[in-house]
Enzyme design. Sequence first.
Site, PDB file in Angstrom:
ATOM      1  CG  ASP A 123      -3.300   3.804   4.358  1.00  0.00           C
ATOM      2  OD1 ASP A 123      -4.379   3.573   4.955  1.00  0.00           O
ATOM      3  OD2 ASP A 123      -2.966   3.238   3.299  1.00  0.00           O
ATOM      4  CD1 TRP A 140      -2.101  -2.248   1.784  1.00  0.00           C
ATOM      5  CD2 TRP A 140      -2.954  -1.290  -0.040  1.00  0.00           C
ATOM      6  NE1 TRP A 140      -3.079  -3.066   1.295  1.00  0.00           N
ATOM      7  CE2 TRP A 140      -3.627  -2.512   0.185  1.00  0.00           C
ATOM      8  CE3 TRP A 140      -3.316  -0.521  -1.148  1.00  0.00           C
ATOM      9  CZ2 TRP A 140      -4.641  -2.966  -0.655  1.00  0.00           C
ATOM     10  CZ3 TRP A 140      -4.337  -0.978  -1.983  1.00  0.00           C
ATOM     11  CH2 TRP A 140      -4.981  -2.188  -1.736  1.00  0.00           C
ATOM     12  CE  LYS A 198      -8.582  -2.500   4.838  1.00  0.00           C
ATOM     13  NZ  LYS A 198      -8.659  -3.691   4.017  1.00  0.00           N
TER      14      LYS A 198
HETATM   15  N1  PMP Z   1      -4.281   1.139   2.446  1.00  0.00           N
HETATM   16  C1  PMP Z   1      -4.340   0.027   3.204  1.00  0.00           C
HETATM   17  C2  PMP Z   1      -3.427  -0.096   4.376  1.00  0.00           C
HETATM   18  C3  PMP Z   1      -5.250  -0.990   2.892  1.00  0.00           C
HETATM   19  O1  PMP Z   1      -5.302  -2.095   3.626  1.00  0.00           O
HETATM   20  C4  PMP Z   1      -6.108  -0.825   1.783  1.00  0.00           C
HETATM   21  C5  PMP Z   1      -7.155  -1.849   1.407  1.00  0.00           C
HETATM   22  N2  PMP Z   1      -6.994  -3.105   1.801  1.00  0.00           N
HETATM   23  C6  PMP Z   1      -5.996   0.330   1.019  1.00  0.00           C
HETATM   24  C7  PMP Z   1      -5.096   1.297   1.393  1.00  0.00           C
HETATM   25  C8  PMP Z   1      -6.862   0.556  -0.191  1.00  0.00           C
HETATM   26  O2  PMP Z   1      -8.141   0.785   0.230  1.00  0.00           O
HETATM   27  P1  PMP Z   1      -9.387   0.868  -0.761  1.00  0.00           P
HETATM   28  O3  PMP Z   1      -9.645  -0.504  -1.253  1.00  0.00           O
HETATM   29  O4  PMP Z   1     -10.456   1.395   0.140  1.00  0.00           O
HETATM   30  O5  PMP Z   1      -9.030   1.820  -1.849  1.00  0.00           O
END
Ligand code: PMP
Length: 359
Positions: A172, A102, A196
């Site tokens: 994040d 991420w 989550k």
């Molecule tokens: N950052 C983290 C730490 C994540 O776990 C996720 C999704 N699993 C995201 C960003 C991306 O999120 P989204 O699917 O809501 O765009």
Amino acid sequence: MERIYNFSAGPSMLPISVLKEAQKQMLNYNNSGMSVMEMSHRSKVYEEIINGAESVLRDIMAISENYSVLFLQGGASSQFAMVPLNLYSENKTADYVNTGSWAIKAIKEAKRYGTVNVVATSEDTNYNRIPALDKSKFNPKADYFHITTNNTIEGTRFTAIPDTGDVPIVADMSSNILSEVYDVSKFGLIFAGAQKNMGPAGVTLAVIRKDLLGKALDITPTMFNYKTHADENSMYNTPPAFGIYICKLVFEWVKEMGGVAALQKINEEKARILYDYLDESKMFRGTVEKKDRSLMNITFVSANKELDAKFIKEAVSNELIELKGHRLVGGMRASIYNAMPTEGVIKLANFMRKFEAEN
Ligand code: PMP
């Protein structure tokens, strides 16, 4: 069918009391004669829902008045672009810690609009740890400093927030918001997808210090400007109305549970049950350095891929689902967010013990 223990990384389990409350109010919310999905977001009854969601969140996270709370859309992935578009205000340069998938995506977006300085990375060990941070590598002129507090795929988390002086920290928190206590005043901006620990996918939360608003790059689309949403109480356009309503119920549940501190204790205990077993097991082992282990996403492997596959398959027959690790990491991952009951974790640990004995 009984409710199943779902270890998915997200969307993931929601508290049963929240689902029941939503069910009860589905056809007729608070004597409005309609469901929350059907009501105008400009109506008084909906205004109470969105304002209520904000106020309970402010309460459980102790968010002070010098922060705006925004309910947005586009997922945390949109934040990867929104952050640089809004915060590259002085030098168009930012510090990022590369802790895995991420963070890499966040870095890629930020590079479109300015300079990214990767101050530390754990790439050399396949992101199985949080890299040590050397303050001398931090750029004091950076517009912001970005971290991923919990790394959903790799199973690591920051146990300390870096000291960046006057440089605002952007976090994040998609996979660990509301799971442990954070001092919000240490951050310039916190963002998280809801799916989550907060509610259904489709809501993205941003908590931003007010002095960081109004400095977006000229090219920033209106919808990608935090100020647009801050000025309009997250109602510049139609918000993800039903999702925000479920988030409100979840925030109230967090409060009823005793708040984030109480949930943190439960989360530490849940994680301990699994990590203790992984440390004593002769078949399974955790993939992450002990000091950086996530409380939310427990990543582990067995002796080989065939055994991993057998384990995941047999777990499903025992009503323990979604234990397959992310394809980038392999092995197994048990995501145990706030709404995963301790009983689910105990059931998983017992199943692992039995599997080890039989194989
Ligand atoms: N950052 C983290 C730490 C994540 O776990 C996720 C999704 N699993 C995201 C960003 C991306 O999120 P989204 O699917 O809501 O765009």
